[in-house]
Design an enzyme around this catalytic site. Structure first.
Site, PDB file in Angstrom:
ATOM      1  N   ASP A   3     -30.394  21.802  37.651  1.00 60.69           N
ATOM      2  CA  ASP A   3     -31.424  21.332  36.716  1.00 60.69           C
ATOM      3  C   ASP A   3     -30.938  21.541  35.285  1.00 60.69           C
ATOM      4  O   ASP A   3     -30.671  22.676  34.883  1.00 60.69           O
ATOM      5  CB  ASP A   3     -32.714  22.139  36.981  1.00 60.69           C
ATOM      6  CG  ASP A   3     -33.889  21.639  36.157  1.00 60.69           C
ATOM      7  OD1 ASP A   3     -33.673  20.937  35.145  1.00 60.69           O
ATOM      8  OD2 ASP A   3     -35.031  21.965  36.520  1.00 60.69           O
ATOM      9  N   VAL A   4     -30.840  20.464  34.531  1.00 59.98           N
ATOM     10  CA  VAL A   4     -30.358  20.615  33.149  1.00 59.98           C
ATOM     11  C   VAL A   4     -31.346  21.391  32.269  1.00 59.98           C
ATOM     12  O   VAL A   4     -30.997  21.790  31.167  1.00 59.98           O
ATOM     13  CB  VAL A   4     -30.012  19.255  32.484  1.00 59.98           C
ATOM     14  CG1 VAL A   4     -28.716  18.682  33.014  1.00 59.98           C
ATOM     15  CG2 VAL A   4     -31.156  18.262  32.600  1.00 59.98           C
TER      16      VAL A   4
ATOM     17  N   ASN B  73     -25.391  13.106  30.951  1.00 62.63           N
ATOM     18  CA  ASN B  73     -26.200  11.911  31.191  1.00 62.63           C
ATOM     19  C   ASN B  73     -27.652  12.216  31.568  1.00 62.63           C
ATOM     20  O   ASN B  73     -28.545  11.456  31.206  1.00 62.63           O
ATOM     21  CB  ASN B  73     -25.534  11.079  32.301  1.00 62.63           C
ATOM     22  CG  ASN B  73     -26.483  10.025  32.848  1.00 62.63           C
ATOM     23  OD1 ASN B  73     -26.767   9.020  32.205  1.00 62.63           O
ATOM     24  ND2 ASN B  73     -27.008  10.266  34.057  1.00 62.63           N
TER      25      ASN B  73
ATOM     26  N   TYR C 126     -38.837  13.247  23.313  1.00 64.02           N
ATOM     27  CA  TYR C 126     -37.695  12.480  23.838  1.00 64.02           C
ATOM     28  C   TYR C 126     -36.837  11.964  22.684  1.00 64.02           C
ATOM     29  O   TYR C 126     -35.616  12.130  22.678  1.00 64.02           O
ATOM     30  CB  TYR C 126     -38.222  11.320  24.682  1.00 64.02           C
ATOM     31  CG  TYR C 126     -37.140  10.438  25.289  1.00 64.02           C
ATOM     32  CD1 TYR C 126     -36.471  10.843  26.437  1.00 64.02           C
ATOM     33  CD2 TYR C 126     -36.811   9.221  24.717  1.00 64.02           C
ATOM     34  CE1 TYR C 126     -35.488  10.034  26.997  1.00 64.02           C
ATOM     35  CE2 TYR C 126     -35.831   8.407  25.272  1.00 64.02           C
ATOM     36  CZ  TYR C 126     -35.180   8.817  26.412  1.00 64.02           C
ATOM     37  OH  TYR C 126     -34.196   8.022  26.966  1.00 64.02           O
TER      38      TYR C 126
ATOM     39  N   LYS D  61     -32.926  12.830  21.826  1.00 61.56           N
ATOM     40  CA  LYS D  61     -31.898  11.775  21.829  1.00 61.56           C
ATOM     41  C   LYS D  61     -31.211  11.693  20.466  1.00 61.56           C
ATOM     42  O   LYS D  61     -30.008  11.474  20.383  1.00 61.56           O
ATOM     43  CB  LYS D  61     -32.539  10.428  22.207  1.00 61.56           C
ATOM     44  CG  LYS D  61     -33.099  10.416  23.630  1.00 61.56           C
ATOM     45  CD  LYS D  61     -31.987  10.302  24.631  1.00 61.56           C
ATOM     46  CE  LYS D  61     -32.191  11.120  25.868  1.00 61.56           C
ATOM     47  NZ  LYS D  61     -31.082  11.066  26.818  1.00 61.56           N
TER      48      LYS D  61
ATOM     49  N   VAL E 167     -32.857  -0.279  29.994  1.00 66.31           N
ATOM     50  CA  VAL E 167     -31.916  -0.761  30.998  1.00 66.31           C
ATOM     51  C   VAL E 167     -32.712  -1.271  32.191  1.00 66.31           C
ATOM     52  O   VAL E 167     -33.692  -0.646  32.610  1.00 66.31           O
ATOM     53  CB  VAL E 167     -30.972   0.384  31.434  1.00 66.31           C
ATOM     54  CG1 VAL E 167     -30.060  -0.062  32.554  1.00 66.31           C
ATOM     55  CG2 VAL E 167     -30.172   0.879  30.246  1.00 66.31           C
TER      56      VAL E 167
HETATM   57  N1  LIG Z   1     -32.725   3.698  31.838  1.00 69.79           N
HETATM   58  C1  LIG Z   1     -32.980   3.417  30.587  1.00 69.79           C
HETATM   59  O1  LIG Z   1     -33.647   2.436  30.266  1.00 69.79           O
HETATM   60  C2  LIG Z   1     -32.417   4.299  29.510  1.00 69.79           C
HETATM   61  C3  LIG Z   1     -32.485   3.865  28.181  1.00 69.79           C
HETATM   62  C4  LIG Z   1     -31.980   4.681  27.182  1.00 69.79           C
HETATM   63  C5  LIG Z   1     -31.415   5.895  27.499  1.00 69.79           C
HETATM   64  N2  LIG Z   1     -31.379   6.299  28.802  1.00 69.79           N
HETATM   65  C6  LIG Z   1     -30.764   7.614  29.067  1.00 69.79           C
HETATM   66  O2  LIG Z   1     -29.806   7.480  30.075  1.00 69.79           O
HETATM   67  C7  LIG Z   1     -29.743   8.648  30.862  1.00 69.79           C
HETATM   68  C8  LIG Z   1     -29.865   8.275  32.319  1.00 69.79           C
HETATM   69  O3  LIG Z   1     -31.064   7.562  32.473  1.00 69.79           O
HETATM   70  P1  LIG Z   1     -31.434   6.775  33.792  1.00 69.79           P
HETATM   71  O4  LIG Z   1     -32.588   5.900  33.466  1.00 69.79           O
HETATM   72  O5  LIG Z   1     -30.247   6.204  34.409  1.00 69.79           O
HETATM   73  O6  LIG Z   1     -31.955   8.004  34.639  1.00 69.79           O
HETATM   74  P2  LIG Z   1     -32.819   8.057  35.960  1.00 69.79           P
HETATM   75  O7  LIG Z   1     -32.720   6.788  36.701  1.00 69.79           O
HETATM   76  O8  LIG Z   1     -34.123   8.566  35.568  1.00 69.79           O
HETATM   77  O9  LIG Z   1     -31.982   9.142  36.729  1.00 69.79           O
HETATM   78  C9  LIG Z   1     -31.897  10.373  36.208  1.00 69.79           C
HETATM   79  C10 LIG Z   1     -30.782  11.130  36.883  1.00 69.79           C
HETATM   80  O10 LIG Z   1     -30.852  12.383  36.296  1.00 69.79           O
HETATM   81  C11 LIG Z   1     -31.241  13.333  37.286  1.00 69.79           C
HETATM   82  N3  LIG Z   1     -32.158  14.241  36.647  1.00 69.79           N
HETATM   83  C12 LIG Z   1     -33.409  14.005  36.196  1.00 69.79           C
HETATM   84  N4  LIG Z   1     -33.925  15.124  35.684  1.00 69.79           N
HETATM   85  C13 LIG Z   1     -32.973  16.068  35.829  1.00 69.79           C
HETATM   86  C14 LIG Z   1     -32.913  17.439  35.517  1.00 69.79           C
HETATM   87  N5  LIG Z   1     -33.942  18.082  34.957  1.00 69.79           N
HETATM   88  N6  LIG Z   1     -31.781  18.112  35.795  1.00 69.79           N
HETATM   89  C15 LIG Z   1     -30.746  17.483  36.355  1.00 69.79           C
HETATM   90  N7  LIG Z   1     -30.734  16.205  36.684  1.00 69.79           N
HETATM   91  C16 LIG Z   1     -31.852  15.504  36.426  1.00 69.79           C
HETATM   92  C17 LIG Z   1     -31.855  12.537  38.415  1.00 69.79           C
HETATM   93  O11 LIG Z   1     -31.753  13.189  39.655  1.00 69.79           O
HETATM   94  P3  LIG Z   1     -32.826  14.312  40.109  1.00 69.79           P
HETATM   95  O12 LIG Z   1     -34.172  13.792  39.742  1.00 69.79           O
HETATM   96  O13 LIG Z   1     -32.605  14.474  41.567  1.00 69.79           O
HETATM   97  O14 LIG Z   1     -32.459  15.539  39.365  1.00 69.79           O
HETATM   98  C18 LIG Z   1     -30.972  11.310  38.358  1.00 69.79           C
HETATM   99  O15 LIG Z   1     -29.728  11.591  38.932  1.00 69.79           O
HETATM  100  C19 LIG Z   1     -30.872   9.536  30.368  1.00 69.79           C
HETATM  101  O16 LIG Z   1     -30.352  10.510  29.505  1.00 69.79           O
HETATM  102  C20 LIG Z   1     -31.769   8.594  29.612  1.00 69.79           C
HETATM  103  O17 LIG Z   1     -32.461   9.248  28.591  1.00 69.79           O
HETATM  104  C21 LIG Z   1     -31.864   5.532  29.804  1.00 69.79           C
END
Ligand SMILES: NC(=O)c1ccc[n+]([C@@H]2O[C@H](COP(=O)([O-])OP(=O)(O)OC[C@H]3O[C@@H](n4cnc5c(N)ncnc54)[C@H](OP(=O)(O)O)[C@@H]3O)[C@@H](O)[C@H]2O)c1
Length: 686
Positions: A87-88, A114, A185, A189, A217
């Site tokens: 857990d981060v 990430n 958030y 960021k 995304v």
């Molecule tokens: N998707 C978008 O639209 C978007 C846009 C801008 C920025 N981002 C950034 O991109 C990054 C990835 O986003 P995503 O949308 O691909 O993520 P996601 O689909 O929500 O997946 C999150 C990943 O992080 C893990 N995670 C979540 N909470 C965690 C915690 N407390 N400790 C460790 N692992 C954790 C999840 O697995 P578990 O839940 O099993 O831990 C999963 O592997 C993030 O930093 C997000 O802020 C995303």
């Protein structure tokens, strides 16, 4: 490239781009992190994928191993390692993760920060401070903890690359982007990006450090899963809820102004939670009846949001706001709603039902969520220059090409291309003074000065407010009693007359602000300076390679707490004060400051501006219309800092002018929507 990134297409395209590298990816089970892990593996890297939940990690590992085996890797199994239960938000997990990675592969070439949590999705005024801290811990502090744990071996080996996965809402170089309802958030960021800018020169030349800043995304986070609602729906909920809460809150304030009754007297009519009863009761204040009529006319008849003012969740938030605003006697507990009625002072006799009435489910209907959600979706698409959302694979592919560039460092790469959105410039200079008419508005004002270590600045401000501009009272809110003693010795007459008073906060900043309000009334202006100076630490080892003096992971957490969260705690109370002007001050630097102090001060200034811009936008939606701006006491270039006592004096005077400019009464939206908008959310460098 099609959006279907098949194994063979990808492997051919990626070749050995990252052959024999070792990459550690947090949040590496689904979403962007999973795509990154897979693509890095297909381009020849060995990968460590970390997340909390084992299942998705195992599935992804099996998939990548099968793909690698099909491509002919004999050691496919050993090339993909998973780290579940990581857990981060938990510092011990970060230590374990780094240690396990090094034990497994001997070194790490790429660290990809990430994983990201969504945060509390509250307005700042409603945000539990622990929720704020958790979001910053998971999204920002964890990045530094892993860098601190893995950079020493990267430096020793002469190479390494760190990527912080930030967001479009983390801003861009020199600009902040307001993200209402998501301040925690957005700040996390912005901090990820600012960290990259601050650390690049210290981690270099051996280590590159960059950020990627995806916009929305097209993936599960946006569209939702069986377990998790889509981002559109989550945003829709937040918008609908905050709109309703804001309407009720504003109507209570309008009614209290019009009727001259305390809010606690008006509240029972709202907590009785019967829209039709208020509509029908002519003794109710006009503002409450108008609210009831609006709600009745505009809400979906299939939901209880038409017949009830508030859901329980919203009622709790309302009571918390009113408690923080000094309208209710005690801090509202988390007990059952019925307990709340008991904590209220006696309500007006004319109100028939004083007990809380829980609305039946649903409060807002699915149709309302969908309607609002589709507006959110359209707005998001409308923000994109190409009107097209990238997929997780698109973002990952762009990122791993970026990762292969051996020269770039300290930069942010925008993987979703350009977006149109409101931005505020972080590096604006003080240019001009407040007009005499505005300064005259400070006469008789109550000013809270929050601070401890910036003694000269606090003394100069006290003199400016009390002696030069006729403020009624300065309330000093300090960490210890040393500062009030010093200031009292400088201004004995003001101390004796009660125009200079103090409250010692110690750890209890919120309690001190509440005490100040209860004793001296709400502030017209609040100047928030940090209680503590920046740490004087190294950000990289000297030539001997000794890391013991380098800012520790715990030191970074403290920095964020003292220089950023400190202001948030002040801002939460300031946002409940009518037309207050809040000024947040970032740490000072001089030409004697070290490179590290400059880097940290700029990190704070950039990161905090994300908060200032966001709160500025949120306060436009709150009936108090608190104005928030930031005064920055640092520049990027040491050359521009004052060098002589005369120049230092000039800078101090410019600081006072900047504070006066932002703390003198500002135009309200009714007076000038245009000026009211441009006078908030700014960062002014002196
Ligand atoms: N998707 C978008 O639209 C978007 C846009 C801008 C920025 N981002 C950034 O991109 C990054 C990835 O986003 P995503 O949308 O691909 O993520 P996601 O689909 O929500 O997946 C999150 C990943 O992080 C893990 N995670 C979540 N909470 C965690 C915690 N407390 N400790 C460790 N692992 C954790 C999840 O697995 P578990 O839940 O099993 O831990 C999963 O592997 C993030 O930093 C997000 O802020 C995303």
């Amino acid at each position: 490239m099609t959006r279907d990134q098949t194994t063979s297409t990808l492997a051919r395209r990626l070749g050995g781009l990252h052959a024999d590298k070792v990459a550690l990816i947090t949040g590496g089970s689904v979403g962007i992190g999973a795509s990154l892990g897979r693509m890095l593996a297909l381009s020849g890297a060995r990968v460590i994928l970390a997340a909390r939940t084992p299942g998705p990690l195992e599935q992804l590992r099996d998939r990548i191993v099968a793909e690698l085996a099909a491509l002919g890797y004999a050691d496919a199994d050993a090339r993909v390692v998973i780290e579940p239960n990581c857990d981060v938000g938990n510092p011990a997990d970060m230590e374990r993760l780094a240690a396990n990675a090094l034990a497994r592969f001997g070194h790490v070439d790429y660290l990809i920060n990430n994983a990201g949590v969504v945060g509390t999705e509250d307005m700042v005024i409603d945000m539990p401070i622990d929720g704020w801290r958790q979001c910053l811990q998971a999204n920002l502090n964890s990045n530094y903890a892993l860098i601190r744990a893995l950079a020493p071996q990267m430096k020793r080996r002469g190479a390494g690359h760190v990527i912080n996965v930030s967001s479009y809402f983390g801003g861009e170089k020199y600009v902040a982007i307001a993200y209402p309802n998501r301040a925690d958030y957005a700040v996390s960021k912005a901090g990820q990006r600012a960290m990259v800018e601050a650390l690049a020169r210290f981690l270099g030349p051996e280590i590159q450090i960059n950020a990627v800043a995806p916009g929305p995304v097209d993936g599960d986070r946006l569209r939702g899963t069986a377990e998790r609602p889509s981002m559109f729906q989550r945003r829709a909920r937040v918008i609908l809820e905050n709109r309703r809460l804001g309407e009720v809150y504003a109507a209570l304030y309008a009614a209290t102004r019009a009727e001259g009754l305390p809010i606690s007297d008006l509240l029972p009519a709202i907590l009785a939670n019967d829209v039709r009863a208020v509509m029908a009761d002519e003794r109710q204040p006009g503002a409450l009846r108008a609210l009831a009529e609006r709600i009745w006319a505009s809400s979906d008849p299939a939901g209880s949001s038409r017949t009830h003012f508030l859901s329980e969740r919203l009622a709790r938030k309302l009571l918390r706001r009113l408690t923080h605003g000094g309208h209710l006697p005690a801090q509202v507990t988390d007990g059952a709603m019925t307990d709340f009625s008991a904590t209220l002072p006696a309500g007006r006799a004319s109100v028939a039902h004083e007990a809380w009435r829980s609305p039946p489910e649903p409060f807002f209907t699915q149709a309302e969520y969908e309607r609002e959600g589709s507006k959110v979706g359209e707005r998001i698409l409308g923000m994109l220059h190409l009107r097209r959302l990238p997929t997780n694979d698109d973002v990952a592919l762009a990122t791993i090409y970026h990762l292969a560039d051996p020269y770039v460092s300290g930069e942010t790469f925008h993987t979703t291309g350009g977006l149109r959105f409101e931005r505020a410039v972080t590096e604006g200079e003080l240019f001009g003074k407040a007009s005499p008419q505005r300064l005259a508005g400070l006469r008789g004002a109550t000013v809270y000065l929050v601070g401890e270590h910036m003694g000269e600045h606090l003394a100069r401000l006290t003199g400016a407010f009390l002696d030069e501009h006729g403020a009624g009272r300065v309330v000093l809110i300090s960490e210890s009693d040393a500062t009030p003693t010093r200031l009292g010795a400088t201004f004995p007459a003001h101390l004796a007359s009660g125009r200079l008073v103090s409250v010692v906060a110690s750890e209890e900043l919120e309690a001190a602000l509440e005490q100040a309000r209860a004793t001296y009334g709400p502030a017209d202006a609040i100047i928030s300076t940090p209680f503590r100076p920046l740490p004087t630490v190294r950000l990289a080892p000297g030539p001997d390679g000794d890391w013991s003096e380098v800012l520790s992971a715990e030191g970074f957490v403290t920095l964020v707490e003292q220089q950023i969260t400190h202001h948030v705690r002040v801002a939460q109370r300031a946002a409940t004060m009518e037309r207050a002007r809040l000024v947040l001050v970032t740490p000072p630097t001089t030409h004697r400051s070290s490179e590290e102090e400059f880097a940290l001060a700029n990190f704070v200034k950039t990161t905090l501006h994300s908060f200032t811009a966001t709160l500025g936008a949120e306060c436009e939606r709150l009936c108090h219309y608190t104005a928030v701006n930031q005064v920055d006491l640092t520049r990027r270039a040491r050359d521009e800092e004052p060098r002589t006592p005369a120049e230092e004096h000039e800078e101090l005077e410019r600081f006072v002018e900047a504070v006066l400019l932002t703390s003198a009464p500002l135009p309200s939206p009714e007076e000038s929507r245009y000026r009211a908008r441009i006078y908030r959310g700014n960062a002014i460098t002196v």
